[in-house]
Design a protein around this motif. Structure first.
Motif, PDB file in Angstrom:
ATOM      1  N   PRO A  26       0.806  -1.229   0.000  1.00  0.00           N
ATOM      2  CA  PRO A  26       0.000   0.000   0.000  1.00  0.00           C
ATOM      3  C   PRO A  26       0.835   1.274   0.000  1.00  0.00           C
ATOM      4  N   ILE A  27       1.971   1.268   0.720  1.00  0.00           N
ATOM      5  CA  ILE A  27       2.788   2.489   0.786  1.00  0.00           C
ATOM      6  C   ILE A  27       3.281   2.883  -0.611  1.00  0.00           C
ATOM      7  N   THR A  28       3.515   1.902  -1.463  1.00  0.00           N
ATOM      8  CA  THR A  28       3.991   2.216  -2.822  1.00  0.00           C
ATOM      9  C   THR A  28       2.912   2.971  -3.583  1.00  0.00           C
ATOM     10  N   ARG A  29       1.672   2.515  -3.433  1.00  0.00           N
ATOM     11  CA  ARG A  29       0.573   3.189  -4.139  1.00  0.00           C
ATOM     12  C   ARG A  29       0.347   4.585  -3.548  1.00  0.00           C
ATOM     13  N   GLU A  30       0.531   4.708  -2.231  1.00  0.00           N
ATOM     14  CA  GLU A  30       0.361   6.026  -1.595  1.00  0.00           C
ATOM     15  C   GLU A  30       1.451   6.992  -2.071  1.00  0.00           C
ATOM     16  N   LEU A  31       2.687   6.486  -2.171  1.00  0.00           N
ATOM     17  CA  LEU A  31       3.793   7.339  -2.640  1.00  0.00           C
ATOM     18  C   LEU A  31       3.578   7.739  -4.097  1.00  0.00           C
ATOM     19  N   LEU A  32       3.040   6.807  -4.890  1.00  0.00           N
ATOM     20  CA  LEU A  32       2.753   7.143  -6.296  1.00  0.00           C
ATOM     21  C   LEU A  32       1.721   8.259  -6.360  1.00  0.00           C
ATOM     22  N   SER A  33       0.748   8.207  -5.455  1.00  0.00           N
ATOM     23  CA  SER A  33      -0.282   9.246  -5.419  1.00  0.00           C
ATOM     24  C   SER A  33       0.349  10.602  -5.051  1.00  0.00           C
ATOM     25  N   ALA A  34       1.243  10.592  -4.045  1.00  0.00           N
ATOM     26  CA  ALA A  34       1.935  11.836  -3.650  1.00  0.00           C
ATOM     27  C   ALA A  34       2.793  12.354  -4.801  1.00  0.00           C
ATOM     28  N   GLY A  35       3.493  11.429  -5.453  1.00  0.00           N
ATOM     29  CA  GLY A  35       4.368  11.802  -6.567  1.00  0.00           C
ATOM     30  C   GLY A  35       3.574  12.361  -7.735  1.00  0.00           C
ATOM     31  N   ARG A  36       2.431  11.716  -8.016  1.00  0.00           N
ATOM     32  CA  ARG A  36       1.569  12.172  -9.122  1.00  0.00           C
ATOM     33  C   ARG A  36       1.081  13.594  -8.858  1.00  0.00           C
ATOM     34  N   PHE A  37       0.693  13.838  -7.598  1.00  0.00           N
ATOM     35  CA  PHE A  37       0.207  15.167  -7.221  1.00  0.00           C
ATOM     36  C   PHE A  37       1.299  16.214  -7.486  1.00  0.00           C
ATOM     37  N   LEU A  38       2.521  15.902  -7.045  1.00  0.00           N
ATOM     38  CA  LEU A  38       3.625  16.857  -7.241  1.00  0.00           C
ATOM     39  C   LEU A  38       3.939  17.038  -8.724  1.00  0.00           C
ATOM     40  N   ALA A  39       3.997  15.930  -9.444  1.00  0.00           N
ATOM     41  CA  ALA A  39       4.360  16.009 -10.868  1.00  0.00           C
ATOM     42  C   ALA A  39       3.320  16.806 -11.639  1.00  0.00           C
ATOM     43  N   ASP A  40       2.047  16.612 -11.312  1.00  0.00           N
ATOM     44  CA  ASP A  40       0.998  17.333 -12.037  1.00  0.00           C
ATOM     45  C   ASP A  40       1.020  18.820 -11.694  1.00  0.00           C
ATOM     46  N   GLU A  41       1.388  19.130 -10.444  1.00  0.00           N
ATOM     47  CA  GLU A  41       1.443  20.539 -10.017  1.00  0.00           C
ATOM     48  C   GLU A  41       2.669  21.252 -10.585  1.00  0.00           C
ATOM     49  N   MET A  42       3.819  20.567 -10.495  1.00  0.00           N
ATOM     50  CA  MET A  42       5.093  21.226 -10.806  1.00  0.00           C
ATOM     51  C   MET A  42       5.538  20.988 -12.239  1.00  0.00           C
ATOM     52  N   GLY A  43       4.940  20.025 -12.873  1.00  0.00           N
ATOM     53  CA  GLY A  43       5.443  19.602 -14.175  1.00  0.00           C
ATOM     54  C   GLY A  43       6.563  18.615 -13.927  1.00  0.00           C
ATOM     55  N   GLY A  44       6.537  17.509 -14.598  1.00  0.00           N
ATOM     56  CA  GLY A  44       7.577  16.506 -14.392  1.00  0.00           C
ATOM     57  C   GLY A  44       6.978  15.125 -14.500  1.00  0.00           C
ATOM     58  N   LYS A  45       7.785  14.149 -14.191  1.00  0.00           N
ATOM     59  CA  LYS A  45       7.280  12.779 -14.321  1.00  0.00           C
ATOM     60  C   LYS A  45       7.565  11.980 -13.055  1.00  0.00           C
ATOM     61  N   VAL A  46       6.771  10.934 -12.890  1.00  0.00           N
ATOM     62  CA  VAL A  46       6.914  10.080 -11.712  1.00  0.00           C
ATOM     63  C   VAL A  46       7.630   8.802 -12.121  1.00  0.00           C
ATOM     64  N   SER A  47       8.751   8.571 -11.471  1.00  0.00           N
ATOM     65  CA  SER A  47       9.574   7.419 -11.763  1.00  0.00           C
ATOM     66  C   SER A  47       9.526   6.502 -10.542  1.00  0.00           C
TER      67      SER A  47
END
Ligand SMILES: Cc1cc2nc3c(=O)[nH]c(=O)nc-3n(C[C@H](O)[C@H](O)[C@H](O)COP(=O)(O)OP(=O)(O)OC[C@H]3O[C@@H](n4cnc5c(N)ncnc54)[C@H](O)[C@@H]3O)c2cc1C
Length: 338
Positions: A26-47
């Motif tokens: 579950p933590i991986t999916r939660e981190l992906l959600s946090a990363g997606r939020f940042l990437a969509d806000e700041m521009g960038g990609k989630v690796s």
């Protein structure tokens, strides 16, 4: 495909994922959600970096949960017994793909790997974050975390590069799985030199668990010194069973030996993030509250109306638990049966 073939665009947010029982934890999916939020806000990609054996099959799943690129690192040494091997593999990918932000979970794995990875990459680690945002002036990451035992929150920005944080579990909700979402999968065989692995796990003690794990429970009933002894915990057990929850305790109670140390919630105990936390005879000391600041609703039963817990509670009953709790349980039972 080998390391280094995926070049960073403007910002790469690297997630250090965790895998267990052949699934993304579950933590991986939660981190992906946090990363997606940042990437969509700041521009960038989630690796996302996944290390282990036979994990390539999880890559498409991770893309469905928000990853743009998955680095699937497979090596015979990447099992549960060699944490050093995972560190070596993750360091390799971080050096190759030059992320600007690295996110780990504040889990056993993340807490072990985070500081060591930060040291190797020559950066700093901000631990135990509960909120992430970004500074529109310079694009830097703003990380909010509890300080002074949870009585205050501090928003900090690190000048390190990459910026690295660990995030408390259950703060970010996993995104809905998006069937057909596309991304790149980079399969990496790191060829880890066994001499780089200095430590290995020599023993594992499996925790015996009855009912729901405190840290995973959506409802927690916490008992404090005000209960007067171990006996009244049977009422807490009863209420927890009705609400499908778990029982926890303050340190005073654990130190007194009324319940096992594994029950302890707080700064030096467990961190809980339930929807409902019912405290009985707990004063709400800052060190206790440090472990439950993520609870969505706190209900307090305490005989002292001046008790600090009432400042934190959404609902409260001022009274002797011995009078309040049995009728509280009876009412809950009635409501559940009606
Ligand atoms: C470095 C450090 C780390 C710590 N880490 C933790 C931690 O991780 N977790 C933790 O919990 N504590 C921790 N503590 C201890 C913390 O400071 C408190 O001492 C502890 O939380 C108090 O526990 P309590 O609320 O059960 O007891 P008390 O503070 O004694 O409160 C008992 C409460 O019960 C109420 N009460 C009494 N009788 C009744 C009754 N009949 N009915 C209803 N209410 C009643 C009283 O009004 C009172 O509010 C730490 C302390 C230090 C210094």
């Amino acid at each position: 495909v080998h390391c280094g073939e995926v070049m960073p665009t403007d910002k790469t947010i690297m997630i250090i994922g965790e895998v267990g029982h052949g699934e993304l934890l579950p933590i991986t999916r939660e981190l992906l959600s946090a990363g997606r939020f940042l990437a969509d806000e700041m521009g960038g990609k989630v690796s996302l970096t996944l290390t282990g054996q036979d994990i390539i099959s999880l890559s498409q799943k991770a893309i469905g949960y928000g990853a743009d690129v998955v680095h699937a690192i497979e090596d015979p040494l990447l099992d549960d017994d060699h944490p050093d091997a995972h560190l070596v593999a993750v360091e390799k990918v971080c050096r190759q793909s030059v992320p600007s932000i690295i996110l780990l979970g504040r889990t056993l794995i993340g807490s072990d790997m985070g500081p060591r990875l930060a040291f190797r990459l020559g950066t700093v680690l901000i631990q135990d974050c509960v909120e992430l945002s970004w500074d529109p002036h310079d694009g830097g990451l703003l990380a909010t975390r509890p300080v002074y035992g949870g009585v205050a929150m501090a928003t900090v920005k690190s000048s390190g590069n990459p910026q690295m944080v660990t995030i408390r579990p259950k703060i970010y909700e996993s995104l809905e799985y998006l069937e057909g979402r596309t991304g790149d999968v980079v399969s990496i065989k790191p060829d880890i030199n066994p001499s780089a692995v200095k430590s290995k796990v020599v023993d594992r003690v499996i925790k015996e668990l009855e009912g729901i794990d405190l840290e995973d429970a959506n409802v927690v009933i916490g008992g404090g010194r005000g209960l007067g002894g171990p006996e009244p915990f049977k009422f807490l057990d009863e209420l927890a069973a009705l609400l499908n929850g778990a029982v926890g305790a303050s340190r005073a109670v654990c130190d007194a030996g009324w319940v096992p140390p594994s029950y302890q919630i707080g700064l030096t105990g467990k961190t809980i993030t339930p929807d409902l936390y019912i405290t009985v005879g707990i004063s709400g000391a800052s060190q206790h509250m440090a472990g439950c600041s993520g609870a969505k609703n706190i209900v307090a039963i305490n005989k002292d109306s001046e008790s600090y817990i009432f400042k934190e509670a959404r609902y409260g009953v001022t009274g002797d638990w011995a009078k309040v709790l049995p009728s509280f349980i009876a009412t809950v039972r009635e409501l559940l049966n009606s």
